[in-house]
Design a protein around this motif. Structure first.
Motif, short mmCIF file in Angstrom:
data_model
loop_
_atom_site.label_atom_id
_atom_site.label_comp_id
_atom_site.label_asym_id
_atom_site.label_seq_id
_atom_site.Cartn_x
_atom_site.Cartn_y
_atom_site.Cartn_z
N HIS A 1 0.38 -0.93 -0.55
CA HIS A 1 -0.23 0.21 0.13
C HIS A 1 0.72 1.28 -0.08
N GLN A 2 1.38 1.22 -0.44
CA GLN A 2 2.88 2.44 -0.46
C GLN A 2 2.07 3.13 -1.82
N ASP A 3 1.24 3.42 -2.75
CA ASP A 3 0.13 3.73 -3.06
C ASP A 3 -0.61 3.41 -3.52
N MET A 4 -1.39 4.38 -4.47
CA MET A 4 -2.61 4.53 -4.49
C MET A 4 -3.17 3.16 -5.33
N SER A 5 -2.14 2.23 -6.20
CA SER A 5 -2.51 1.52 -7.31
C SER A 5 -1.36 0.32 -6.74
N PRO A 6 -2.33 -0.88 -5.77
CA PRO A 6 -1.06 -1.80 -5.16
C PRO A 6 -0.46 -2.94 -5.96
N ALA B 1 10.49 -4.28 -10.94
CA ALA B 1 10.43 -4.31 -12.10
C ALA B 1 8.95 -5.35 -12.84
N CYS B 2 8.00 -5.50 -11.55
CA CYS B 2 6.79 -6.10 -12.33
C CYS B 2 5.73 -5.22 -12.14
N SER B 3 4.74 -4.85 -12.93
CA SER B 3 3.70 -4.05 -13.43
C SER B 3 2.58 -4.60 -13.03
N THR B 4 2.32 -5.94 -12.08
CA THR B 4 1.30 -6.66 -11.86
C THR B 4 0.40 -6.21 -10.87
N ALA B 5 -1.05 -5.41 -10.95
CA ALA B 5 -1.79 -5.28 -10.34
C ALA B 5 -2.21 -6.24 -8.63
N PHE B 6 -1.95 -5.73 -8.15
CA PHE B 6 -2.36 -6.82 -6.60
C PHE B 6 -4.62 -7.13 -6.66
N LYS C 1 4.29 -3.65 7.71
CA LYS C 1 4.18 -2.81 6.31
C LYS C 1 4.34 -4.47 5.64
N HIS C 2 3.05 -4.79 4.92
CA HIS C 2 2.72 -5.85 4.14
C HIS C 2 2.74 -6.07 3.00
N PHE C 3 3.45 -6.69 2.52
CA PHE C 3 4.18 -7.01 0.33
C PHE C 3 3.39 -8.45 -0.39
N TRP C 4 3.58 -8.22 -1.08
CA TRP C 4 2.38 -9.51 -1.74
C TRP C 4 3.62 -9.75 -3.11
N LEU C 5 4.05 -10.94 -3.46
CA LEU C 5 4.42 -11.36 -4.70
C LEU C 5 3.20 -11.59 -5.28
N CYS C 6 3.31 -11.29 -6.56
CA CYS C 6 2.54 -11.86 -7.58
C CYS C 6 2.05 -13.41 -7.86
N GLU C 7 1.84 -14.23 -8.77
CA GLU C 7 2.14 -15.60 -8.84
C GLU C 7 2.84 -16.05 -9.31
N ARG C 8 3.49 -15.07 -10.52
CA ARG C 8 4.57 -15.39 -11.62
C ARG C 8 5.75 -15.15 -10.60
N CYS C 9 6.09 -13.80 -9.74
CA CYS C 9 6.95 -13.85 -9.59
C CYS C 9 7.73 -14.01 -7.42
#
Length: 236
Positions: free
Chosen positions: A143-148, A154-159, A193-201
């Motif tokens: 949640h660092q910005d308005m578009s998680p 280097a990955c553009s995948t939206a939450f 702080k919370h972080f999320w790695l997308c499925e591929r990453c």
């Protein structure tokens, strides 16, 4: 489809780390075939995408491709990598793995230096440390910005709650808890702080805490020697 809004410098720094850490030594998905630069990197918008791939024209790397060569099937293979005009496309025809990776590394270092110099010129007050070497990329908080988005810069995948991947949370003291695919049942401690790695990453990286850099990405197969990986590839 959404235009690739990643920062070119971040993507190239990631590519350099990925290369130097042996990321192109083998394909974690299809070890039976050759590994292709950019296309087999998590920076590719279509990495591990089996349906509805995004057009290459939207990729942040497109700005490095000569305008007259941007309409080919795989434009990133046409990026000039040295003064001789060699490209991945030409190197695939006559170069070996060592020559290709060395040419790529030299180009990445030079291009990163140029982009960082431009950044310093445009923002004289920016004296932040460079992460172009072998250090891990700093993870992006959810949640660092308005578009998680994915923690991989280097990955553009939206939450997406339903998109799989892995959640992580790090306390101020650096201790971590990997929440797997669920995070809503965790207490919201102050400073966490919370972080999320997308499925591929999440199949390529994990997140770890570094005392100096903070939360960084780490390749899951860093301990796999590059030379050994190539031996296994050649044995297939």
């Amino acid at each position: 489809m959404q235009k690739d809004e990643r920062n070119l410098l971040d993507v190239l720094k990631f590519e350099l780390r990925f290369l130097e850490n042996g990321g192109y030594g083998r394909s974690p998905r299809e070890s039976w075939r050759p590994v292709y630069i950019f296309e087999d990197s998590p920076t590719c918008m279509n990495y591990d995408c089996k349906e509805s791939p995004q057009p290459c024209s939207d990729c942040v790397l497109m700005q490095l491709v000569p305008p007259e060569l941007r309409f080919g099937e795989i434009p990133c293979r046409q990026i000039p990598l040295n003064s001789a005009g060699e490209t991945l496309d030409s190197l695939y025809r006559y170069g070996d793995d060592h020559e290709i990776e060395e040419t790529l590394r030299n180009w990445l270092v030079a291009t990163i230096d140029q982009l960082e110099e431009r950044r310093k010129t445009s923002r004289p007050g920016d004296r932040g440390p460079s992460s172009a070497g072998g250090e891990g990329a700093k993870g992006t908080p959810l949640h660092q910005d308005m578009s998680p988005k994915c923690a991989n810069p280097a990955c553009s995948t939206a939450f997406d709650w339903l998109g799989g991947g892995k959640f992580f949370r790090f306390r101020p003291d650096g201790s971590a808890h990997n929440t797997g695919h669920r995070g809503s049942d965790l207490p919201n401690n102050h400073g966490v702080k919370h972080f999320w790695l997308c499925e591929r990453c999440s199949h390529v990286f994990t997140l770890v805490y570094d005392g100096e850099l903070g939360v960084i990405l780490k390749l899951l197969w860093l301990d796999f020697p590059l030379d050994e990986a190539r031996k296994q590839l050649s044995a297939v």
